[in-house]
Design an enzyme around this catalytic site. Structure first.
Site, short mmCIF file in Angstrom:
data_model
loop_
_atom_site.label_atom_id
_atom_site.label_comp_id
_atom_site.label_asym_id
_atom_site.label_seq_id
_atom_site.Cartn_x
_atom_site.Cartn_y
_atom_site.Cartn_z
N ILE A 12 45.71 54.84 -11.10
CA ILE A 12 45.20 54.43 -9.86
C ILE A 12 45.10 55.79 -8.79
O ILE A 12 44.32 55.90 -8.36
CB ILE A 12 46.21 53.50 -9.17
CG1 ILE A 12 46.42 52.20 -10.12
CG2 ILE A 12 45.83 53.27 -7.71
CD1 ILE A 12 47.62 51.44 -9.44
N ASP A 31 52.22 65.89 -9.62
CA ASP A 31 52.32 64.90 -10.66
C ASP A 31 53.33 65.60 -11.77
O ASP A 31 53.15 66.82 -12.00
CB ASP A 31 50.87 64.37 -11.31
CG ASP A 31 51.14 63.23 -12.20
OD1 ASP A 31 50.64 62.27 -11.90
OD2 ASP A 31 51.90 63.04 -13.16
N ASN A 32 53.91 65.02 -12.48
CA ASN A 32 54.88 65.37 -13.64
C ASN A 32 54.30 65.52 -14.87
O ASN A 32 54.81 65.84 -15.96
CB ASN A 32 56.18 65.34 -13.67
CG ASN A 32 56.62 63.79 -13.95
OD1 ASN A 32 55.54 63.10 -14.00
ND2 ASN A 32 57.95 63.23 -14.24
N ASP A 51 58.14 67.69 -10.35
CA ASP A 51 58.74 66.38 -10.76
C ASP A 51 59.25 65.83 -9.35
O ASP A 51 60.03 66.97 -8.64
CB ASP A 51 59.83 66.32 -11.84
CG ASP A 51 60.69 64.93 -12.09
OD1 ASP A 51 60.62 64.12 -11.33
OD2 ASP A 51 60.51 64.86 -13.15
N TYR A 143 62.94 47.65 -10.64
CA TYR A 143 61.66 48.17 -10.32
C TYR A 143 61.19 47.54 -8.90
O TYR A 143 61.11 48.47 -7.97
CB TYR A 143 60.39 48.01 -11.30
CG TYR A 143 59.30 48.34 -10.96
CD1 TYR A 143 58.61 49.59 -10.60
CD2 TYR A 143 58.19 47.11 -10.65
CE1 TYR A 143 57.33 49.84 -10.12
CE2 TYR A 143 57.03 47.46 -10.20
CZ TYR A 143 56.48 48.78 -10.06
OH TYR A 143 55.08 48.95 -9.69
N ASN A 172 47.93 42.79 -9.99
CA ASN A 172 47.58 43.60 -11.30
C ASN A 172 46.37 44.45 -11.44
O ASN A 172 45.47 43.67 -11.64
CB ASN A 172 47.51 42.61 -12.56
CG ASN A 172 49.01 42.32 -13.24
OD1 ASN A 172 50.05 41.84 -12.39
ND2 ASN A 172 49.11 42.18 -14.39
N GLY A 273 62.12 38.89 -17.99
CA GLY A 273 61.82 39.52 -16.73
C GLY A 273 60.52 39.49 -16.17
O GLY A 273 60.07 39.65 -15.02
N1 LIG Z 1 48.87 49.33 -12.38
C1 LIG Z 1 49.62 48.30 -11.65
O1 LIG Z 1 49.04 47.17 -12.02
C2 LIG Z 1 50.31 48.49 -10.40
C3 LIG Z 1 50.79 47.27 -9.51
C4 LIG Z 1 51.68 47.41 -8.69
C5 LIG Z 1 51.98 48.73 -8.17
N2 LIG Z 1 51.71 49.95 -8.91
C6 LIG Z 1 52.01 51.26 -8.46
O2 LIG Z 1 51.07 52.14 -8.54
C7 LIG Z 1 51.28 53.43 -8.82
C8 LIG Z 1 50.65 53.93 -9.53
O3 LIG Z 1 50.62 53.40 -10.89
P1 LIG Z 1 49.60 53.33 -12.19
O4 LIG Z 1 49.44 52.14 -13.04
O5 LIG Z 1 48.45 54.32 -11.97
O6 LIG Z 1 50.65 54.26 -13.10
P2 LIG Z 1 50.58 55.63 -13.86
O7 LIG Z 1 51.78 55.64 -14.88
O8 LIG Z 1 49.28 55.72 -14.54
O9 LIG Z 1 50.77 56.65 -12.77
C9 LIG Z 1 51.84 57.02 -12.24
C10 LIG Z 1 51.76 58.66 -12.22
O10 LIG Z 1 53.16 59.22 -11.54
C11 LIG Z 1 53.54 60.34 -12.26
N3 LIG Z 1 54.98 60.27 -12.21
C12 LIG Z 1 55.72 59.51 -12.77
N4 LIG Z 1 57.13 59.99 -12.59
C13 LIG Z 1 56.96 61.10 -11.71
C14 LIG Z 1 58.08 62.02 -11.16
N5 LIG Z 1 59.02 61.71 -11.42
N6 LIG Z 1 57.24 63.12 -10.55
C15 LIG Z 1 56.00 63.22 -10.36
N7 LIG Z 1 55.15 62.40 -11.01
C16 LIG Z 1 55.60 61.28 -11.59
C17 LIG Z 1 52.99 60.00 -13.67
O11 LIG Z 1 52.79 61.12 -14.68
C18 LIG Z 1 51.79 59.18 -13.53
O12 LIG Z 1 50.57 60.24 -13.30
C19 LIG Z 1 52.70 53.42 -8.91
O13 LIG Z 1 53.77 53.72 -8.10
C20 LIG Z 1 53.00 52.11 -9.58
O14 LIG Z 1 54.42 51.46 -9.31
C21 LIG Z 1 50.75 49.78 -9.93
#
Ligand SMILES: NC(=O)c1ccc[n+]([C@@H]2O[C@H](COP(=O)([O-])OP(=O)(O)OC[C@H]3O[C@@H](n4cnc5c(N)ncnc54)[C@H](O)[C@@H]3O)[C@@H](O)[C@H]2O)c1
Length: 310
Positions: A12, A31-32, A51, A143, A172, A273
């Site tokens: 996202i 990003d980490n 991180d 979560y 989603n 869950g």
């Molecule tokens: N995909 C969905 O359907 C959905 C739904 C609700 C909420 N979200 C939220 O949207 C956000 C993005 O989700 P996504 O689906 O793109 O997931 P994703 O895993 O593709 O993106 C998360 C990013 O955060 C980075 N990251 C994780 N831990 C880290 C840390 N400790 N330090 C620095 N960077 C870190 C990861 O490397 C990754 O690039 C998240 O906060 C997730 O909880 C996603």
């Protein structure tokens, strides 16, 4: 406006980076790379491999990039992992989140937009209903609890330190670049497996063989647009969904149709869950001009095309 996107190498976050660049804003990514990929960060965008749990690292990024706004997407984003390892979820989403909020406070950041979860924060959504922002959070997983707690901190930072904030509770989210190897992302998982001719697992809602759980599937481009709107003009909590529920079987049928394949289906019991039904009311966000532009079938077609091209 100088926007730091945490998690901008993820699914996202990288779409948000592209949308903000189209608006002509200055963007950097922190990003980490735990689940994100370096190649997801648009060319020319400053990238900091840090991180969030490393407070000094976060401080260095703020000193160098001097963001005026923050888009906070980085997270431990798996419900399953949070149930297995709640402390890890806490460390990333809340300790890491606090490092970010403290850096915002020290550096006078004007506004933060947070990636919250509409899909998990409300608990079960009864048949025929769509969750509204006024419903109380009923987290079932660590979560969801961490996302609800972070919203509480946003409210506190707003009232005590003047940080303006928006929490977008996503449904989603699906679309190109979603990781098909993760826990979430059934559309990406189905798209990849169906195209390769591999069997797919359909987790039941109640009993193996049923249509599976009901979710509000929202296309990633529409989420990125909501995000731009939030940065520019919103305050508070908003759902980002379509108001429509689709079963896992409907997703599979749409993927199979777009891929022109007939997949072999393995029926499995419900996953611990998992909520049975989650649908979000998007009316509050729509009152500000946002619309889900990409419908379910079209979004699935675009996602399947993306995976076909890889
Ligand atoms: N995909 C969905 O359907 C959905 C739904 C609700 C909420 N979200 C939220 O949207 C956000 C993005 O989700 P996504 O689906 O793109 O997931 P994703 O895993 O593709 O993106 C998360 C990013 O955060 C980075 N990251 C994780 N831990 C880290 C840390 N400790 N330090 C620095 N960077 C870190 C990861 O490397 C990754 O690039 C998240 O906060 C997730 O909880 C996603």
């Amino acid at each position: 406006m100088r926007v730091l996107i945490t998690g901008g190498a993820g699914f996202i976050g990288s779409h948000i980076a592209e949308a903000l660049l189209r608006e002509g804003l200055e963007v950097a990514v922190l990003d980490n790379l735990s689940t994100g990929k370096r190649e997801n960060v648009p060319p020319g965008v400053p990238f900091y491999q840090v991180d969030l749990r490393d407070g000094e690292g976060v401080e260095r990024v703020f000193r160098e990039f001097r963001p005026t706004h923050v888009s906070h997407q980085a997270a431990q984003a798996s419900v399953k992992v949070s149930v297995e390892d709640p402390l890890l979820d806490f460390a990333v989403n809340l300790v890491g989140g606090m490092n970010l909020l403290e850096a915002c406070r020290r550096h006078g950041v004007e506004k933060l937009v947070f990636a919250s979860t509409g899909g998990a924060i409300y608990g079960e959504v009864p048949e025929g209903e769509a969750a509204e922002e006024t419903w109380p959070p009923r987290p079932k997983s660590p979560y969801a609890a961490s996302k609800a707690a972070f919203e509480g901190y946003l409210s506190a930072y707003g009232q005590n330190y003047g940080l303006r904030w928006v929490s977008l509770r996503y449904g989603n989210v699906y679309g190109p670049r979603q990781d098909p190897h993760g826990e979430a992302g059934v559309v990406a998982i189905f798209a990849e497996r169906v195209l390769k001719g591999e069997p797919v697992t359909l987790y039941a809602r109640r009993t193996p063989g049923d249509e599976g759980c009901v979710r509000d599937y929202v296309y990633v481009g529409d989420v990125a647009e909501a995000h731009t709107l939030a940065l520019l003009s919103l305050e508070g909590v908003y759902n980002v969904g379509t108001g429509e529920g689709h079963t896992t079987l409907e997703v599979l049928k749409a993927v199979a149709e777009a891929a022109l394949k007939t997949p072999e289906v393995v029926h499995a019991p419900p996953r611990p869950g998992d909520l049975e039904r989650s649908v979000l009311s998007p009316l509050k966000l729509m009152a500000h001009g946002w619309r889900p532009r990409v419908g379910f079938r079209e979004g699935i077609r675009l996602t399947v095309e993306h995976f076909r091209g890889r």
